[in-house]
Write an enzyme that holds these catalytic residues in place. Structure first.
Site, PDB file in Angstrom:
ATOM      1  N   ARG A  36       0.829  -1.204   0.000  1.00 28.44           N
ATOM      2  CA  ARG A  36       0.000   0.000   0.000  1.00 28.44           C
ATOM      3  C   ARG A  36       0.863   1.253   0.000  1.00 28.44           C
ATOM      4  O   ARG A  36       0.509   2.269  -0.589  1.00 28.44           O
ATOM      5  CB  ARG A  36      -0.937  -0.018   1.201  1.00 28.44           C
ATOM      6  N   GLU A  37       1.997   1.207   0.688  1.00 28.85           N
ATOM      7  CA  GLU A  37       2.932   2.334   0.613  1.00 28.85           C
ATOM      8  C   GLU A  37       3.435   2.507  -0.817  1.00 28.85           C
ATOM      9  O   GLU A  37       3.561   3.629  -1.324  1.00 28.85           O
ATOM     10  CB  GLU A  37       4.112   2.095   1.552  1.00 28.85           C
TER      11      GLU A  37
END
EC number: 3.2.2.6
Length: 1217
Positions: free
Chosen positions: A87-88
């Site tokens: 997700r980063e």
């Protein structure tokens, strides 16, 4: 997300913070800890998730990514196990897309391709982690993008401490490219994903080919030339280099303005921001506001109204973006003079009514393309000794990209550090499918199209390089009306997805491959999308049978394009296979290997009772259609183009059918076709091609309804005897060539422009022929029954080309004045007197056994450029030819004995190329041969003067050649030898700036008198050598003979070939580099006889000769003192000038012989010509004293020379010649 300069986040972290994205379990206690320490030691603020309070949500980390300037994304083996890492990474990708973040990928014991393509265990872990997650697609996009950025790889052999230092260096380099926060001159949007981790010096690759682009753009912005405010649009196809050009412009020009701003990636930012933030961003930059939440737009106006500003807006994609900035742009236009606004877009329509001028970014040329590709393909290994081994493969990739910068970068990057096997494999893959990274660029523009525009784009790809009118007609008969079709073509043109050139719709090769990829993906999906089947393996090998049998898939097929040359195995269609194809618009069975489509072995077997209920079909092309008629259920209600060449058809269909859209019909070489009754309702038909329909006997009377028919081809319809009485008011081209039984031509249209009646049986032209006032070309070749041309032809004021070749019974050509007639072909006729038409440029009288002489008045035909007299076997003499004659071909004039003296008038400013051919003129007298050689010498002299005067002799080209029976090199050639090779020692300064060209001569003999050839060409390989250099051989043409119209002929006698060529490039290089030096030089010449492309061993060069031709300087005594070089052997002897006109040595100075018609001269110390009191020799005998009138002329010439009146001298000289 907005850039940090306008962020609303409070308590911002320290400036230029570095965020590290990594898998903690793999690296936290080892590699990452060492890296963090090294960054801090270099005074670089760094952030890792240890700094967050335990239990903080992921959103806090994502916010920190937004606030950072640089991200280090470290990919390790277990990275894809962590949803937080992924997700980063998704957030990192979004920020780099916006241009607010620099990403530097680090591959920790992984290959970049493993990460990019999610291969091996790394990919397996990702698929396991992301299973069932709707965000999987976006995550894959992030993995596909980030690893393509130039990063750092750490493998098992790497020393980690060294790699840590390398990363720190890359971070520091990247930081130098990011402007300080709050700077009013900052670029809105940082480096993005373009060049992370590279130094500014490494960015030189961005400028390959950009210098000229920048110069051209700057001319449109020129502040000295354009005093007022100026808005310029920069347009071009996606990926063409607009952003690179604008960044370079901004970097160069920003210092010239007190306020300046560049807003890039407006397309991307507009997707994530409200449109009203765009003007706030721009005003913030121009107003030096750190946090420009500007609500009242009038405030900055008063502050900046008196300032000159530079605004650069990159990647504008929609009208709404322009509208959002319109108020500011209007204010800039009304403000202080000298401001400049540059708007880059891939949609030219957005600049309409807004810009003052437009600059279109073109493709790179081949040289710049190769440099750009090589830079990226060898980015870390520019000095690779094996680089040259990849050159041939490089050419293939450069050709594939066709000058598209982004494609060159992508391909080069994908091939960097790869083996030659990989390069070969990549090229094969590209032939099947384009690179995904190239596709993604075009996909953005494609996704923004409307559904109708997408269909139009994909349809046009099926018919690229076709006439624009044809393409628009196909589109108009689909879901679009005529106006909508034209609008779709214009819109796609404005967006640079297509382009029109010379009336044809074209498409860049990369876009063409992209369009096919879209259809291919649709074909591989569930069949719910309309698609076009292109590749034969998808159509034949389990494709068409599968598609036709699947009702849902068949119903969504929009087009089938099958290249029969690719079909290897027999394939049979069932009678019901087309029943479910209710939406089929384009059906095309063709052969790409045979343009004539005549030699195809049709391997598609069609049943006799085939059903073809294709109501929606617009284009039906079927090579060698095997049925006698189209099936009864075929409905041509929407049919636009019908092409059934080499078919077995006897008629189109039974009965009458409505064809309201039908405009093109091509049934060529359908030898069984006997009826055209099916076309009775085709009132919009424009082109009808029935060439080779040998059974067709008559036309239906209903054809008179075809008021739009403009082209009718009936060539080779050997059974056709007549045409019905009708008036086809739009008909411009009518072809009846080879209709051997066609006896009487009725005037079926007054508007015909091109009429071909060659090979017909007509004996006379229609009585009302004068009505054809638009007729430009009339071809009546091989009309053996034709006996006369009526005088009414003289009333055809538009006629430019009249062909009467091989009209055997034509004896008289009328005395008419056709003011625009340029081409008249009378070869093979029985005409005894050559017509004199003042405007004729090309006159052919060859193969005429009646003409014995030409009229003296031919010299007055000032427009005549080409005179063909081949095989005029009764011709005994020729008069003086006009001055503009460029080609005289008298080959095979076996009775020709004499030529006029002079052979042709020469104008003082003569620059025309000219060729005079007298091959196989076996009875040519010696005096005629001497006049030909004398004419050649004068021609060389005057050409040398004219070429030097009017173009500086800058162009190296063949200017004059002649050939005639003979066995001696003319005496005015200063260097000669026996054989085909000549070695010449030249005097110092032979290559001075007066050198205009070289005269060459070869005597050629045929070793086999029975040998027949269609072409004979003599060339000379000229090579100059001196003490320091040896130049690449330069090939000069000497002369040639060609048998036009096919066939071969014997060249029995020895022939002399003479040619004059302007100064070769290799000599000019020598001249420019060494003109002031005194270097003894030698030249090597080799003469070769070829039969076209290869040497002909049956012909031998017996003798050869050379003279260097010099043009006299304009400030010297004589404008025509064209001097020839000399033989070294004679130049050091006390000699007198004899019949050969060679050099005399007088008081140690070299004397350059001038034209023999002048008095003999010597050359003084200053190089000027002095009159010598000595009896002039003519052919070895003392010349009789001239009359006082001639002496007066020469005295007047000398006076005029002293006064600088060169042209007057030339006119006197030509008259004396």
């Amino acid at each position: 997300m907005e850039t940090s300069s306008i962020s609303t986040v409070e308590d911002k972290p320290p400036q230029h913070q570095v965020f590290i994205n990594f898998r903690g379990a793999d690296l936290r206690r080892r590699f990452v800890s060492h890296l963090v320490t090294a960054l801090k030691l270099n005074n670089i603020n760094v952030f890792i998730d240890d700094y967050e309070d335990r239990g903080q949500p992921l959103d806090v980390l994502l916010k920190r990514i937004e606030e950072s300037k640089i991200v280090l994304a470290i990919f390790s083996g277990n990275y894809t196990e962590s949803v937080w890492c992924v997700r980063e990474l998704e957030k990192i990708k979004d920020c780099t897309d916006e241009g607010t973040l620099v990403a530097i990928p680090i591959f920790y014991k992984l290959e970049p391709s493993t990460v990019r393509d999610l291969k091996g265990k790394f990919g397996d872990r990702f698929r396991s982690m992301a299973k069932g997650d709707e965000r999987k697609k976006k995550w894959k996009e992030a993995f596909n993008l980030i690893p393509n950025i130039m990063g750092i790889t750490i493998d098992k052999k790497s020393v980690e401490s060294e790699k840590v230092n390398e990363i720190v260096k890359a971070v520091k380099t990247a930081l130098t490219g990011i402007p300080p926060e709050g700077s009013h001159n900052a670029v809105v949007g940082a480096l993005g994903n373009s060049n992370a981790g590279t130094s500014s010096g490494d960015k030189k690759h961005e400028t390959f080919g950009n210098e000229q682009r920048l110069k051209d753009l700057e001319e449109k912005l020129d502040r000295d030339k354009y005093k007022g405010t100026r808005i310029i649009g920069v347009v071009g196809m996606p990926g063409i280099g607009k952003t690179t050009l604008l960044k370079e412009l901004y970097k160069t020009w920003q210092g010239k303005f007190s306020r300046h701003a560049l807003i890039d990636q407006i397309r991307v930012k507009s997707k994530h921001l409200e449109l009203d933030r765009l003007p706030q961003m721009l005003l913030g930059e121009l107003s030096k506001l750190n946090n420009p939440h500007v609500d009242n737009l009038k405030d900055p106006y008063s502050q900046l109204h008196e300032r000159k500003v530079l605004v650069v807006l990159d990647d504008v994609s929609k009208r709404e973006q322009i509208d959002a900035l319109r108020e500011i742009l209007d204010w800039i236009k009304e403000g202080k003079e000298g401001s400049r606004v540059v708007i880059a877009t891939s949609d030219m329509s957005l600049t309409n009514g807004l810009v003052d001028d437009t600059y279109m970014v073109q493709n790179l040329n081949h040289r710049d393309s190769l440099q750009l590709f090589h830079y990226h393909a060898f980015i870390d290994d520019q000095a690779n000794p094996q680089k040259k081994d990849f050159m041939k493969l490089s050419e293939g990739f450069v050709h594939y990209a066709r000058g598209h910068p982004l494609a060159l970068k992508v391909l080069g990057g994908e091939l960097n550090k790869k083996s030659m096997d990989h390069w070969n494999s990549k090229m094969k893959k590209l032939a099947q499918s384009p690179s995904p990274n190239i596709v993604s660029v075009f996909q953005v523009s494609y996704d923004e199209l409307t559904t109708a525009q997408k269909d139009a784009f994909l349809d046009i790809a099926c018919f690229r390089s076709q006439d624009k009118d044809y393409v628009e007609s196909l589109l108009a008969s689909s879901d679009l009306g005529s106006a909508e079709a034209m609008s779709a073509v214009k819109s796609l043109t404005d967006k640079f997805l297509i382009n029109t050139c010379d009336g044809r719709v074209e498409m860049h090769d990369l876009l063409y491959k992209f369009s096919r990829e879209i259809d291919l993906k649709a074909s591989n999906q569930d069949g719910s999308r309309q698609r076009r089947l292109w590749l034969h393996q998808h159509i034949i090998k389990g494709g068409i049978i599968n598609v036709l049998q699947n009702k849902m898939k068949a119903a969504n097929v929009r087009g089938i394009f099958l290249d029969l040359s690719e079909v290897e195995d027999e394939t049979s269609l069932d009678r019901d296979h087309f029943i479910n194809m209710g939406n089929l618009r384009y059906l095309k069975f063709y052969n790409s290997h045979c343009p004539q489509e005549c030699k195809t072995n049709n391997k598609i077997n069609i049943p006799d009772k085939l059903k073809l209920p294709l109501k929606e079909v617009r284009c039906l092309h079927w090579l060698k259609f095997p049925l006698e008629t189209l099936p009864n259920d075929f409905n041509p209600i929407n049919l636009v183009d019908l092409k059934l060449p080499y078919s077995e058809m006897e008629q189109l269909w039974e009965g009458d059918k409505d064809t309201p859209c039908l405009r093109w019909v091509d049934l060529n070489h359908s030898s069984k076709l006997c009826s055209l009754s099916g076309l009775s309702k085709a009132e919009k038909l424009q082109r009808l091609n029935l060439e080779g329909c040998t059974t067709l006997k008559a036309f239906p009377h209903d054809m008179k309804k075809m008021k739009m028919l403009a082209f009718l081809n009936l060539k080779g319809c050997t059974s056709l005897e007549s045409l019905p009485e009708m008036n086809l008011i739009s008909l411009k081209t009518l072809t009846l060539s080879g209709c051997s039984t066609f006896k009487e031509f009725p005037l079926i249209s007054d508007n015909i422009e091109t009429l071909y009646l060659d090979g017909t049986a007509i004996s006379q032209l229609p009585m009302n022929m004068e009505k054809l006032q638009r007729l430009v070309v009339l071809n009546m070749k091989d009309c053996k029954m034709l006996e006369e041309i009526p005088g009414r032809v003289g009333e055809l004021k538009a006629l430019q080309e009249l062909i009467l070749s091989d009209c055997l019974n034509l004896k008289i050509f009328p005395e008419i004045d056709i003011s625009f007639l340029n081409i008249l072909l009378l070869d093979g006729t029985a005409i005894e007197v050559m017509p004199q038409l003042p405007s004729v440029q090309y006159l052919c009288l060859s193969r005429n056994a009646k003409i014995s002489c030409l009229p003296v008045g031919i010299s007055q035909l000032s427009q005549l450029k080409w005179l063909d007299l081949k095989y005029c076997t009764s011709l005994t003499s020729v008069p003086e030819f006009p001055p503009n004659l460029q080609c005289l071909d008298a080959h095979g004039c076996s009775s020709l004995k004499t030529v006029s003296k002079p052979l042709a008038r020469i104008m003082p400013t003569e620059q025309n190329h000219s060729t005079f051919i007298f091959t196989n003129c076996e009875n040519l007298e010696q005096a005629a041969k001497e006049e030909i050689t004398s004419y050649a010498q004068r021609k060389c002299q005057l050409l040398s003067y004219a070429r030097k005067r009017y173009n500086g002799g800058l162009v190296s080209e063949s200017l004059f050649s002649t050939c005639f029976p003979g066995c001696e090199v003319p005496s005015w050639f200063c260097h000669e030898t026996v054989g085909s090779e000549l070695e010449v020692k030249l005097l110092p300064h032979w290559h001075d700036k007066k050198l205009a060209g070289i005269a060459l001569c070869a005597v050629v003999s045929c070793l086999d008198p029975q040998d027949q050839v269609s072409r004979l060409s003599v060339t000379c390989t000229f090579k100059v050598k001196d003490e320091d250099k040896s130049w690449v051989p330069y090939t000069c043409p000497v002369g040639s003979w060609t048998r036009h119209g096919g066939g071969k002929d014997k060249i029995e006698l020895d022939h002399v070939f003479i040619g004059y060529t302007s100064c070769p490039h290799t000599i000019k290089c020598h001249e420019e580099g060494n003109s002031d030096e005194c270097n003894p030089t030698e030249a090597s010449l080799k003469f070769t006889v070829t039969g076209g492309t290869s040497e002909n061993g049956k012909y031998k060069v017996l003798k050869c000769g050379l003279s260097l031709v010099y043009a006299k300087d304009k400030d010297k005594n004589s404008a025509l003192e064209t001097k020839y070089d000399m033989l070294i052997g004679k130049s050091f002897q006390e000699t007198s000038e004899g019949v050969d006109g060679r050099v005399k040595k007088t008081k140690g100075k070299y004397v350059m012989p001038v034209e023999k018609n002048f008095q003999e001269t010597t050359e003084g110390v200053d190089g000027r010509v002095k009159k010598k009191k000595k009896t002039r020799m003519d052919n070895g005998r003392p010349k009789k004293k001239q009359r006082s009138g001639r002496d007066d002329n020469q005295t007047r010439m000398q006076v005029e020379l002293q006064e600088g009146n060169i042209n007057s001298v030339i006119m006197h000289t030509v008259k004396n010649f």
